[in-house]
Design an enzyme around this catalytic site. Sequence first.
Site, PDB file in Angstrom:
ATOM      1  N   ASP A 132     -11.172   6.913  -0.068  1.00  0.00           N
ATOM      2  CA  ASP A 132     -11.443   8.111   1.141  1.00  0.00           C
ATOM      3  C   ASP A 132     -12.961   8.795   0.919  1.00  0.00           C
ATOM      4  OD1 ASP A 132      -9.215   7.933   2.901  1.00  0.00           O
ATOM      5  OD2 ASP A 132      -7.845   8.785   1.291  1.00  0.00           O
ATOM      6  N   HIS A 166     -15.522   6.802   2.293  1.00  0.00           N
ATOM      7  CA  HIS A 166     -15.412   6.964   3.711  1.00  0.00           C
ATOM      8  C   HIS A 166     -15.947   7.990   4.328  1.00  0.00           C
ATOM      9  CE1 HIS A 166     -13.644   8.602   7.373  1.00  0.00           C
ATOM     10  NE2 HIS A 166     -13.947   7.467   7.900  1.00  0.00           N
ATOM     11  N   ASP A 191      -5.755   6.592   9.772  1.00  0.00           N
ATOM     12  CA  ASP A 191      -5.968   7.921   9.464  1.00  0.00           C
ATOM     13  C   ASP A 191      -7.348   8.309  10.089  1.00  0.00           C
ATOM     14  OD1 ASP A 191      -3.645   8.726   8.084  1.00  0.00           O
ATOM     15  OD2 ASP A 191      -4.452   8.203   6.345  1.00  0.00           O
ATOM     16  N   GLY A 230      -7.129   7.629  14.170  1.00  0.00           N
ATOM     17  CA  GLY A 230      -5.976   8.342  14.777  1.00  0.00           C
ATOM     18  C   GLY A 230      -5.843   9.591  14.339  1.00  0.00           C
ATOM     19  N   ASP A 287       1.667   4.824   0.299  1.00  0.00           N
ATOM     20  CA  ASP A 287       1.336   6.018   1.154  1.00  0.00           C
ATOM     21  C   ASP A 287       1.387   7.285   0.295  1.00  0.00           C
ATOM     22  OD1 ASP A 287       0.428   7.338   3.605  1.00  0.00           O
ATOM     23  OD2 ASP A 287       2.284   8.351   3.420  1.00  0.00           O
ATOM     24  N   GLU A 311      -2.685   4.871  -2.008  1.00  0.00           N
ATOM     25  CA  GLU A 311      -3.585   6.078  -1.325  1.00  0.00           C
ATOM     26  C   GLU A 311      -3.407   7.188  -2.081  1.00  0.00           C
ATOM     27  OE1 GLU A 311      -3.923   8.454   2.892  1.00  0.00           O
ATOM     28  OE2 GLU A 311      -1.868   7.882   2.212  1.00  0.00           O
ATOM     29  N   ARG A 362       0.838  -1.197   0.095  1.00  0.00           N
ATOM     30  CA  ARG A 362      -0.155   0.094   0.000  1.00  0.00           C
ATOM     31  C   ARG A 362       1.050   1.411  -0.025  1.00  0.00           C
ATOM     32  NH1 ARG A 362      -0.931   4.452   3.460  1.00  0.00           N
ATOM     33  NH2 ARG A 362      -3.181   5.348   3.426  1.00  0.00           N
TER      34      ARG A 362
END
Length: 578
Positions: free
Chosen positions: A308, A311, A378, A381, A256, A289, A254
């Site tokens: 995202d 989400h 993410d 946190g 980042d 991402e 993955r």
Amino acid sequence: MLEAKPRHGAWLNVSGHTHFALWAPDAKRVAVTLQDDTQHEMSANDDGWFTASLPLAAGTDYQYLIDGHLRVPDPASRWQANDVHGPSRVIDPQAYHWRSNQWQGRPWQETVLYEVHVGTLGGYAAVAEKLPALAELGITAIELMPLGEFPGGRNWGYDGVLPYAPDSSYGTPDELRSLIDRAHELGLMVFVDVVYNHFGPDGNYLGQYASAFFREDVHTPWGPAIDFRRREVRDYFIDNALMWVQDYRIDGLRFDAVHAIGERDFLLEMAERLHASIPASRHLHLVLENEHNDAELLQQGFVAQWNDDGHNVLHHLLTGEHEGYYADFAEDATHKLARCLREGFIYQGETTRHGTARGSSSGHLPPSAFVLFLQNHDQVGNRAVGERLRTLADDHALKSATALLLLSPMIPLLFMGEEWGSEQPFQFFTSHNDELGEAVRKGRQNEFKDFSKFSGQAIPAPNDASTFETSMPDYHNRDTADGSAWQAFYRELLSLRHQHIVPRLPGSQALESRVLGEAAVTASWQLGDGQVLHIALNLGREPVDAVAAQGARTLYSYRSEGNHLPAHSVRVVLEGAQ
């Protein structure tokens, strides 16, 4: 033993010697120094390379001495037993005896990701102990938050400075291999989250002898941008990715925040070289991402992107939160959710609250090109106090959204503890030196100034050990009646996914989505065998109706009553030949 190759770092060659290679274009002299203070001058080669081949075995600790005064670890160190400022150690990646030699991975459509932070679970060996329960639940892949050596013993991993060295506070490199080996024995894939867009603020010496690694004309939130135009820089990161694939036998990476990498062709080269490095029989999955929502990358070697958008709109509908980045999803949220289910990305070139266009057309992509989640490191946190979604949303609404997550054709991702309904926070933690720790605390406090909810509220200090301890999953609550009930809920949904959705995912495509009412939508996908999957979701407070096609069979229902969907309910049906 590894063949000597023109790449960064130290590795054992066929003669039993260790070959050292350091790119230090700003240096005049470089020596390999050992723990007994002996020094071995390295040969200066073209384009800033320094090399040496020495009769040293695995287990040897060494540093580089730059121009007679600067001692630094190897930037491609494979093992840092004494943290980021200590000596590097030569290791033999071929010494570990793998048990799962026949493992070839699993197809992408079978993926159910489970994100974990190795440190909060107690290290590599402790994670390995938890794998049988995850496999039994229906998880098929664990995703490890970044492992590259970071300063101190507590960190999310995104402050790493030595990406080749799995962090020593978690265990040894071979203990990591044993964790991966155990996962493969249980049929679990292993993904590693890699950070190639920046280095952490403490322990990165590259700028002192290889300033060309960075470019002063482009700055990022972490400082000067990495210069991916240079061959040496590209190889540094590509070789690191190859290390994970070849030496650790991981199944996926993955990447980042690739939106912070300006050179798009570097990403394409990365994907091409990784796929070329393995036999056709082996599965390797590369996931992005990417805030830019670049759909084209998902047709050029990358299998999926963290969604995202999905989400953010679901979080708004579940919690009502609308400040900060949620502001881009709060207006007309129900239509935005419908678009997400139909086309993947919500932003496909539209203007955000910052006045900039974001995204590209994604409706032509298969639903499996998007990794969907309700929680991750993410989104939990990076909140001011790290609240879990269960403390913010109604349980019935959360379960309905979870059914969408686990039974839609998108690839689901869970965050550790989610499966037992954990209410324990996961917070941002570090173990920097005092000065840097205070700077991070102040920056963290300032980060939430736009959120009225946290105005004037003290944010947990990342450097306090208690912040890390608070974030360790509450396994004692997993086995309570409440925790067991949540696990049974997830187990049922994952069983249905593996039985009815996964076999039909190849060739699936979205058909349509419609708004049923406030916070209520229905969406349909044609699956690979011709059957049609319908999901009707009501996250609103008012009941709605969603008429199922005649002859459709109900796959799952939560609080729905025939065609009637009360508040916080969901119905999933399959239509077509069985």
